[in-house]
Design an enzyme around this catalytic site. Sequence first.
Site, PDB file in Angstrom:
ATOM      1  N   GLU A  80     -14.176   6.594   0.201  1.00  0.00           N
ATOM      2  CA  GLU A  80     -14.355   6.428   1.647  1.00  0.00           C
ATOM      3  C   GLU A  80     -14.677   7.797   2.252  1.00  0.00           C
ATOM      4  O   GLU A  80     -15.678   7.970   2.926  1.00  0.00           O
ATOM      5  CB  GLU A  80     -13.087   5.847   2.289  1.00  0.00           C
ATOM      6  CG  GLU A  80     -13.205   5.649   3.809  1.00  0.00           C
ATOM      7  CD  GLU A  80     -11.889   5.182   4.453  1.00  0.00           C
ATOM      8  OE1 GLU A  80     -10.824   5.262   3.789  1.00  0.00           O
ATOM      9  OE2 GLU A  80     -11.924   4.747   5.623  1.00  0.00           O
TER      10      GLU A  80
ATOM     11  N   ASP B  45       0.824  -1.197   0.000  1.00  0.00           N
ATOM     12  CA  ASP B  45       0.000   0.000   0.000  1.00  0.00           C
ATOM     13  C   ASP B  45       0.867   1.261   0.000  1.00  0.00           C
ATOM     14  O   ASP B  45       1.785   1.374   0.799  1.00  0.00           O
ATOM     15  CB  ASP B  45      -0.787  -0.047   1.326  1.00  0.00           C
ATOM     16  CG  ASP B  45      -2.127   0.598   1.205  1.00  0.00           C
ATOM     17  OD1 ASP B  45      -2.552   0.894   0.087  1.00  0.00           O
ATOM     18  OD2 ASP B  45      -2.758   0.803   2.265  1.00  0.00           O
TER      19      ASP B  45
END
Length: 346
Positions: free
Chosen positions: A212, A148
């Site tokens: 998100e 990530d």
Amino acid sequence: MARKPARQDVEIDVVDWLRRLPKVELHLHLEGTIQPETLLELSRRHDAEPLTPEAAKKLYVYENFLGFMDSFKAVSARLKGPDDYELITYNMIRDLAAQGVVHAEVYISFGIIYYWKNAEVEPYTEAIERGRVRGEKDFGTTVYWLIDAVRHFGAEEAAKVFRKAAELRAVYPSIVGIGIGGDEARGGADLFRESYAEAKAAGLRLTAHAGETMGPESIWAAINIGAERVGHALSAQHDVELLEVLAQKQVPLELNVTSNIRTGCCKSLDDHPVKQYFESGLMITINSDDPPMFGSNLLEEYVLVQERFEFSLEQMRELAANSVEASFLPPERKLELLRRVEQYGW
Ligand SMILES: [Zn+2]
């Protein structure tokens, strides 16, 4: 927990049924899996004055998104050397197996190692792999890694992280893909178009956290740069055209219900679109994100979704199958797991 009729003639313990249902976890952060007991062990290793059990538990209590970030930092700050990563990897696999998770694809943030520790990632990756191999052997749950990058650290840093992922993949085939997390507002997905293309060319699979904290445009951008799976996708509910595209292309969405509530990204469970997405034919999967930070885990997410949003057990089985299909496992393992999910009885 109530016992429910599964079919007309059989009553079963739903929690136990969901525990034994073969499940795959697709959205979990390694650094977000540290349970208070593991934190105590890390504290004994590193703190001149080790935390008491009460103080350790307190670190998991917070009021809002900023508080969550502080909690996350306070816990990860006690991750010092590679051995600590081996410990949390092993414990993570133990905890997953106890919930009936048969396979997990887990995010590792190289950014935390590069920037908070100012260290090279190789010894950490080696230790994480040691933990994985031991954990898989002892508990049977397999793990793939997704590396990530942090959106707001910029495109150059992400390119560096993804190249390192490609390089290490040659040594550790369990590294299968990459993703971007962090602040969507300060790092639109467009910025990462080239690094995504480069990662894809290197054989890495592509995921992205999107929608998100930002609107549907962030999800459009993520799929436009080639993300094969979208993490959260909470704001897709506000864009009819996007919902149609996601349904038509069956883009897997890594939903994290409790996480969205605890971080305040979604106001309340009544506002969460998990059931709406399912009924619109989207390819949704249920996941846990940073479970001890949110007072949850994958099994509890399955229980929550089933109870609160009134999914039938057949639909829960369908969700478990979705996660197998959306995984990056090779076709033969997918088939084997799908068969196990299909044949799983009452
Ligand atoms: Zn996440």
